[in-house]
Design a protein around this motif. Sequence first.
Motif, PDB file in Angstrom:
ATOM      1  N   TYR A  84     -10.803  10.185   6.447  1.00  6.93           N
ATOM      2  CA  TYR A  84      -9.652  10.008   5.547  1.00  6.93           C
ATOM      3  C   TYR A  84      -9.647   8.610   4.927  1.00  6.93           C
ATOM      4  O   TYR A  84      -9.478   8.456   3.711  1.00  6.93           O
ATOM      5  CB  TYR A  84      -8.348  10.239   6.308  1.00  6.93           C
ATOM      6  CG  TYR A  84      -7.129   9.930   5.456  1.00  6.93           C
ATOM      7  CD1 TYR A  84      -6.657  10.852   4.537  1.00  6.93           C
ATOM      8  CD2 TYR A  84      -6.492   8.689   5.548  1.00  6.93           C
ATOM      9  CE1 TYR A  84      -5.573  10.559   3.721  1.00  6.93           C
ATOM     10  CE2 TYR A  84      -5.412   8.389   4.740  1.00  6.93           C
ATOM     11  CZ  TYR A  84      -4.959   9.329   3.828  1.00  6.93           C
ATOM     12  OH  TYR A  84      -3.896   9.025   3.017  1.00  6.93           O
ATOM     13  N   LYS A  85      -9.837   7.603   5.760  1.00 11.61           N
ATOM     14  CA  LYS A  85      -9.767   6.216   5.288  1.00 11.61           C
ATOM     15  C   LYS A  85     -10.838   5.923   4.238  1.00 11.61           C
ATOM     16  O   LYS A  85     -10.561   5.256   3.226  1.00 11.61           O
ATOM     17  CB  LYS A  85      -9.916   5.277   6.493  1.00 11.61           C
ATOM     18  CG  LYS A  85      -9.807   3.794   6.159  1.00 11.61           C
ATOM     19  CD  LYS A  85      -9.914   2.953   7.424  1.00 11.61           C
ATOM     20  CE  LYS A  85     -11.256   3.097   8.074  1.00 11.61           C
ATOM     21  NZ  LYS A  85     -11.450   2.182   9.230  1.00 11.61           N
ATOM     22  N   ASN A  86     -12.052   6.433   4.458  1.00 16.63           N
ATOM     23  CA  ASN A  86     -13.162   6.103   3.566  1.00 16.63           C
ATOM     24  C   ASN A  86     -13.287   7.015   2.344  1.00 16.63           C
ATOM     25  O   ASN A  86     -13.848   6.597   1.325  1.00 16.63           O
ATOM     26  CB  ASN A  86     -14.482   6.152   4.358  1.00 16.63           C
ATOM     27  CG  ASN A  86     -14.614   4.995   5.322  1.00 16.63           C
ATOM     28  OD1 ASN A  86     -14.834   3.860   4.925  1.00 16.63           O
ATOM     29  ND2 ASN A  86     -14.466   5.272   6.609  1.00 16.63           N
ATOM     30  N   CYS A  87     -12.772   8.237   2.434  1.00 15.59           N
ATOM     31  CA  CYS A  87     -13.010   9.204   1.361  1.00 15.59           C
ATOM     32  C   CYS A  87     -11.753   9.712   0.658  1.00 15.59           C
ATOM     33  O   CYS A  87     -11.851  10.144  -0.496  1.00 15.59           O
ATOM     34  CB  CYS A  87     -13.782  10.410   1.924  1.00 15.59           C
ATOM     35  SG  CYS A  87     -15.345   9.972   2.703  1.00 15.59           S
ATOM     36  N   GLU A 105       0.826  -1.210   0.000  1.00 19.48           N
ATOM     37  CA  GLU A 105       0.000   0.000   0.000  1.00 19.48           C
ATOM     38  C   GLU A 105       0.860   1.261   0.000  1.00 19.48           C
ATOM     39  O   GLU A 105       0.516   2.257  -0.630  1.00 19.48           O
ATOM     40  CB  GLU A 105      -0.902   0.015   1.239  1.00 19.48           C
ATOM     41  CG  GLU A 105      -2.117  -0.886   1.153  1.00 19.48           C
ATOM     42  CD  GLU A 105      -2.985  -0.732   2.378  1.00 19.48           C
ATOM     43  OE1 GLU A 105      -4.103  -0.195   2.234  1.00 19.48           O
ATOM     44  OE2 GLU A 105      -2.557  -1.121   3.480  1.00 19.48           O
ATOM     45  N   CYS A 154       2.783  13.711  -2.672  1.00 20.19           N
ATOM     46  CA  CYS A 154       1.415  13.878  -2.168  1.00 20.19           C
ATOM     47  C   CYS A 154       1.372  14.854  -0.993  1.00 20.19           C
ATOM     48  O   CYS A 154       0.292  15.281  -0.573  1.00 20.19           O
ATOM     49  CB  CYS A 154       0.810  12.534  -1.766  1.00 20.19           C
ATOM     50  SG  CYS A 154       1.463  11.845  -0.247  1.00 20.19           S
ATOM     51  N   HIS A 167      -8.118   8.307   1.205  1.00 20.07           N
ATOM     52  CA  HIS A 167      -6.906   7.479   1.119  1.00 20.07           C
ATOM     53  C   HIS A 167      -6.684   6.922  -0.291  1.00 20.07           C
ATOM     54  O   HIS A 167      -5.563   6.967  -0.819  1.00 20.07           O
ATOM     55  CB  HIS A 167      -6.957   6.345   2.143  1.00 20.07           C
ATOM     56  CG  HIS A 167      -5.682   5.571   2.240  1.00 20.07           C
ATOM     57  ND1 HIS A 167      -4.481   6.145   2.595  1.00 20.07           N
ATOM     58  CD2 HIS A 167      -5.412   4.250   2.019  1.00 20.07           C
ATOM     59  CE1 HIS A 167      -3.528   5.228   2.594  1.00 20.07           C
ATOM     60  NE2 HIS A 167      -4.070   4.074   2.250  1.00 20.07           N
ATOM     61  N   GLN A 168      -7.718   6.413  -0.890  1.00 18.85           N
ATOM     62  CA  GLN A 168      -7.589   5.838  -2.229  1.00 18.85           C
ATOM     63  C   GLN A 168      -7.157   6.888  -3.239  1.00 18.85           C
ATOM     64  O   GLN A 168      -6.344   6.616  -4.138  1.00 18.85           O
ATOM     65  CB  GLN A 168      -8.910   5.187  -2.663  1.00 18.85           C
ATOM     66  CG  GLN A 168      -8.829   4.405  -3.970  1.00 18.85           C
ATOM     67  CD  GLN A 168      -7.818   3.262  -3.933  1.00 18.85           C
ATOM     68  OE1 GLN A 168      -7.658   2.592  -2.908  1.00 18.85           O
ATOM     69  NE2 GLN A 168      -7.101   3.056  -5.033  1.00 18.85           N
ATOM     70  N   ARG A 169      -7.675   8.088  -3.098  1.00 13.87           N
ATOM     71  CA  ARG A 169      -7.302   9.176  -3.997  1.00 13.87           C
ATOM     72  C   ARG A 169      -5.839   9.576  -3.817  1.00 13.87           C
ATOM     73  O   ARG A 169      -5.155   9.927  -4.783  1.00 13.87           O
ATOM     74  CB  ARG A 169      -8.216  10.382  -3.767  1.00 13.87           C
ATOM     75  CG  ARG A 169      -9.677  10.119  -4.099  1.00 13.87           C
ATOM     76  CD  ARG A 169     -10.551  11.297  -3.697  1.00 13.87           C
ATOM     77  NE  ARG A 169     -10.210  12.496  -4.452  1.00 13.87           N
ATOM     78  CZ  ARG A 169     -10.704  12.797  -5.639  1.00 13.87           C
ATOM     79  NH1 ARG A 169     -11.576  11.975  -6.228  1.00 13.87           N
ATOM     80  NH2 ARG A 169     -10.353  13.898  -6.252  1.00 13.87           N
ATOM     81  N   LEU A 228      -3.485   7.433  -2.851  1.00 18.68           N
ATOM     82  CA  LEU A 228      -2.748   6.321  -3.465  1.00 18.68           C
ATOM     83  C   LEU A 228      -2.658   6.486  -4.983  1.00 18.68           C
ATOM     84  O   LEU A 228      -1.639   6.146  -5.600  1.00 18.68           O
ATOM     85  CB  LEU A 228      -3.421   4.988  -3.142  1.00 18.68           C
ATOM     86  CG  LEU A 228      -3.395   4.525  -1.682  1.00 18.68           C
ATOM     87  CD1 LEU A 228      -4.171   3.223  -1.534  1.00 18.68           C
ATOM     88  CD2 LEU A 228      -1.983   4.331  -1.187  1.00 18.68           C
ATOM     89  N   GLU A 229      -3.720   7.024  -5.564  1.00  7.18           N
ATOM     90  CA  GLU A 229      -3.766   7.183  -7.025  1.00  7.18           C
ATOM     91  C   GLU A 229      -3.095   8.473  -7.495  1.00  7.18           C
ATOM     92  O   GLU A 229      -3.042   8.739  -8.698  1.00  7.18           O
ATOM     93  CB  GLU A 229      -5.227   7.172  -7.486  1.00  7.18           C
ATOM     94  CG  GLU A 229      -5.915   5.827  -7.255  1.00  7.18           C
ATOM     95  CD  GLU A 229      -7.419   5.906  -7.456  1.00  7.18           C
ATOM     96  OE1 GLU A 229      -7.923   7.032  -7.737  1.00  7.18           O
ATOM     97  OE2 GLU A 229      -8.099   4.874  -7.331  1.00  7.18           O
TER      98      GLU A 229
END
Length: 284
Positions: A252-255, A95, A103, A257-259, A261-262
């Motif tokens: 942060y985790k739900n909204c 991850e 970032c 974090h993925q963004r 990472l990308e």
Amino acid sequence: MATTEVKPSAVKNPKRNRRPSHGPKKDLKKKSKKTKKSKAPTFDKTIEKSIRNDQKTENEDDEQLYSEPVSASEQLSYFLNQLESAIGIKVSSLELEPIKDTCIVELSQRLDQDVSNLGEHIKLSCGSSWRETLCEGETLERNVEPGNPSVLVISSSALRSLELLRGLHSLTKHCPAVKLFSKHLKVEEQVSLLKKRVNIGSGTPNRIKKLIDIEALGLSRLDMIVVDMHPDVKGFSLFTLPQVRDEFWDLYKNCFHQRVLEGRLRICMYGPKPAPNLKKKKKN
């Protein structure tokens, strides 16, 4: 001719019995003066007073802490450590691999990281195209989806959110902003405001998460989240105030974090940040 004896006490002493002259008799009653009604202190003035008191206390310490500029890699390491501590799960190396130092928004060392400079810091972090990035769609509003800000400022309280919005005045006079906290603001009111073009939002984690969940607040244009690191008068910050801390990491985790990472979302930690190179400076 017989004379009558006059007793000394019977003789009036003009000097003894004369009343002292104090000029014209003054009216003992106080004259009522028309005074202007004092206005109740505003939120901004209350915040300023508390911050001044807090700074005064800090200046009275025998030793003061100051830190040298904290690198992007140090900030990222600190942020991820806080994330792992909050969710109770270690982030895997797989991850972590796509998460780059880029970032993290590195702020200008020429400006203090206080409220008054927040707008200038954000401008500088966006470069010369800040107006296009932050105020996209200013003339062609139909090209921008309503309720999708470019910047979200996240803090621990409603009062702090208001203060940070004031620090963004140099931007908000060009870019519409919205208050995203629960104090004195109903969800229905904010949903109505988010039906318009919004470029900057400032609020608390719980209300921001709720507005995202009901699809009133969109993330399609979100470029940066500003995480307020400043402690309040009691010494608590977004990362240390128990309930708010949990709400932030849930958000942060739900909204976000993925963004991250990308590579589609940047993190700006605004304010004092713990780092290994923290030093002590003695007062002279």
